[in-house]
Every structure is written in structure tokens, then in C-alpha cells.
Scaffold this active site. Structure first.
Site, PDB file in Angstrom:
ATOM      1  CG  HIS A  61      -1.630   4.045   7.151  1.00 14.10           C
ATOM      2  ND1 HIS A  61      -1.802   2.939   7.953  1.00 14.10           N
ATOM      3  CD2 HIS A  61      -0.986   3.608   6.051  1.00 14.10           C
ATOM      4  CE1 HIS A  61      -1.276   1.884   7.368  1.00 14.10           C
ATOM      5  NE2 HIS A  61      -0.775   2.267   6.203  1.00 14.10           N
ATOM      6  CG  ASP A  65      -0.298  -0.172   2.535  1.00  5.51           C
ATOM      7  OD1 ASP A  65       0.688  -0.915   2.622  1.00  5.51           O
ATOM      8  OD2 ASP A  65      -0.771   0.437   3.514  1.00  5.51           O
ATOM      9  CG  HIS A  66       3.212   2.512   2.490  1.00  2.00           C
ATOM     10  ND1 HIS A  66       3.151   3.739   3.110  1.00  2.00           N
ATOM     11  CD2 HIS A  66       2.450   1.682   3.234  1.00  2.00           C
ATOM     12  CE1 HIS A  66       2.399   3.655   4.191  1.00  2.00           C
ATOM     13  NE2 HIS A  66       1.959   2.408   4.284  1.00  2.00           N
TER      14      HIS A  66
END
Length: 303
Positions: free
Chosen positions: A270, A66-67
Site C-alpha cells: 500500500h 483503491d480497494h
């Protein structure tokens, strides 16, 4: 000097409707720095009116998807759109292996240079410097090696009192020396004391970025007194056990980090996909640190 950050993605782990995985775009004096690159980042850049071609520096905190899952697509699009100028990537060493393998098996030869700088997650280091800012790593406590980043402006030259200089017919060739703080004696014998013809520039500001981390005082020294601190706040505090299990932080803990370390203001993001509305996370953080805002996608925050 412009110093601001636009949120491109604020979700953790998986995208949900209207929230995308982590990505941010930092603008310092019209130079653009991409911070993390979750899935869909290039679509978000288009949506909010930013040109990917203007990005020259990319900082990846760690290798959870997800990064960085949006990075291959972004780099490929830059290639297809004719980019020739270099791009510099700061990331864990294994990311270069991932990129190379992807390009190898798709038979893609990127037409522009990728200058890769491997980061390490053992001690905080300065990893970048130009005329506008410096970047230091922040060593976070996550399930895999993970670094945050601290972006700090450089002190600008002094500001000229132009009206006074023009009124006294001071030649422009002396202006650069005055901006550097020099006292001058002119050929006609006049003495120009710098303090009479300039004012101090604004104090440099700093932006701290803490992506994924367990609440841990070990990184506090690296983020003290940030003008703006972004800190992950994946869960509400009633899910502290889950936060500890996954090496994440609650909204309450993120606010405690900002308060203890003297942040000017706090952005939390986040967010877990379990939260369809974010107000409870904001309310929890505001109970500890009143200068807290949600990191909302598409919003630009002045640092």
C-alpha cells in the site's frame, strides 16, 4: 497443502507506472480468495496467469476506491464470459447498493448468483468457514469503517505411513480411521496403535491482512502469531504526521506491529505514489523487524 498469496496490486490511492491499487489472490488448496479489488485487478489476473473463473470468494476491506473500483469490471467480465456458479462477496453493506445501482443503470442482469455477506467494523467475528480454512475480521482504525481479515488453515488429518501399512498388508478400508487418529483392533486380533502407523500433520498456518489503518493496539489481539502478516506501510516514518492525518501507517510502525505480535514474517505494501523506489521503506522496516519483505506485484509468497 498449498497456502500462498500473490500480490496483484501494491499501490495506495492512485496507480502509478508499474504499481496498481490494492488486490491480492490467496490460494488455499487450489481454492482462490480475492482480497480487495482495486482498479485494474482483472488485467493483473490475466498478466500473471490466473483465471478469474476460479475465484469463488471476494473479501473487500472498505469502501475507499483503491480497494474496490476494479470489482464492477471483474464481476461484469465474469458475466460476459458465461459464469453461472455463485460468487460470495464479504464487504461493507453499502457495497451491495453500489453494485445494484451500477447494474441497474447499465441494464445488466448478472447471470450468476451473488451471495453477499455484509461485514461490520465494530467487533471481530468469524465470517467464513469451509473444509480448508476459517476467516475472521480484524477491526482496523481508518477514516471510514474498515476491516482486515485473518485466514487460518484448519488442522489436517494425520498422515499415513503408507510403506508400513502396505508391508503389513493392512486393508485400505482402515486408512480413514487411522487418519482420524483412531486405534484399531483387526478381525485377526492385531492391534494397530495409531501412533505407529501415522504421523501428525503440519501445524495450521495463518495469514493476516491489515489493509488501511492507523497504528493502533486495539487490533493487535486479532493478528497475534500470524505466520505471515501483510500490513500497509504507506509512508516512511519522517511523514508520521501525514500518516496520522490520513489514518495510515509508516513502514517503521508496520514492523513494530509484526514484532510485537509475533509474526513469522511481514509483507509491507500500500505504498504511496510519492515513492518511486521502495527500498527506503524496506530498509526502514528491516531496522525493526528482520523478516520483512516488500509486497511486489506478480510475486507469490508461501505462507
Amino acid at each position: 497443502m498449498k497456502f500462498e498469496v500473490t500480490i496483484l496490486g501494491s499501490s495506495s490511492a492512485t496507480p502509478i507506472y508499474n504499481r496498481n491499487p490494492t488486490a491480492q489472490l490467496l490460494n488455499c488448496n487450489e481454492k482462490f480468495y480475492l482480497i480487495d479489488c482495486g482498479e485494474g485487478t482483472q488485467q493483473q489476473l490475466i498478466r500473471y496467469g490466473f483465471k478469474a473463473s476460479k475465484i469463488d470468494y471476494i473479501f473487500i476491506s472498505h469502501l475507499h476506491g483503491d480497494h474496490y473500483f476494479g470489482l464492477i469490471g471483474l464481476l461484469s467480465s465474469m458475466h460476459l464470459n458465461g459464469r453461472i456458479k455463485p460468487i460470495k462477496i464479504f464487504a461493507p453493506a453499502a457495497l451491495m447498493e453500489i453494485l445494484s445501482l451500477q447494474f441497474k443503470h447499465s441494464e445488466t442482469v448478472i447471470r450468476y448468483p451473488i451471495e453477499f455477506v455484509a461485514t461490520t467494523a465494530d467487533v471481530p467475528l468469524q465470517i467464513f468457514e469451509n473444509n480448508d480454512l476459517t476467516v475472521h475480521t480484524v477491526i482496523l482504525n481508518h477514516r471510514i469503517p474498515c476491516t482486515g481479515f485473518r485466514f487460518t488453515q484448519k488442522k489436517r488429518l494425520r498422515k499415513l505411513i503408507v510403506d508400513k501399512l502396505e508391508a503389513e498388508q493392512i486393508a485400505v478400508e482402515y486408512f480413514p480411521l487411522l487418519k482420524r487418529g483412531v486405534d484399531l483392533t483387526l478381525p485377526d486380533g492385531r492391534v494397530l496403535l495409531n501412533k505407529d502407523y501415522t504421523t501428525d500433520s503440519d501445524a495450521p498456518k495463518s495469514y493476516g491482512y491489515c489493509s488501511d489503518t492507523l497504528f493502533d493496539e486495539s487490533y493487535f489481539a486479532s493478528i497475534q502469531n500470524c505466520d505471515t502478516l501483510y500490513h500497509e506501510a504507506t509512508f516512511l516514518h519522517d511523514m508520521l504526521d501525514r500518516a496520522n492525518q490520513t489514518h495510515h501507517t509508516t513502514a517503521l510502525q508496520a514492523a513494530e506491529v509484526a514484532k510485537v505480535n509475533g509474526a513469522g514474517k511481514l509483507l509491507i505494501g500500500h505504498f504511496s505514489s510519492r515513492y518511486k523506489t521502495l527500498q527506503p521503506l524496506l530498509d526502514e522496516a528491516l531496522g525493526v523487524f528482520e523478516h520483512t519483505q516488500l509486497a511486489i506485484e506478480g510475486v507469490t509468497y508461501t505462507i
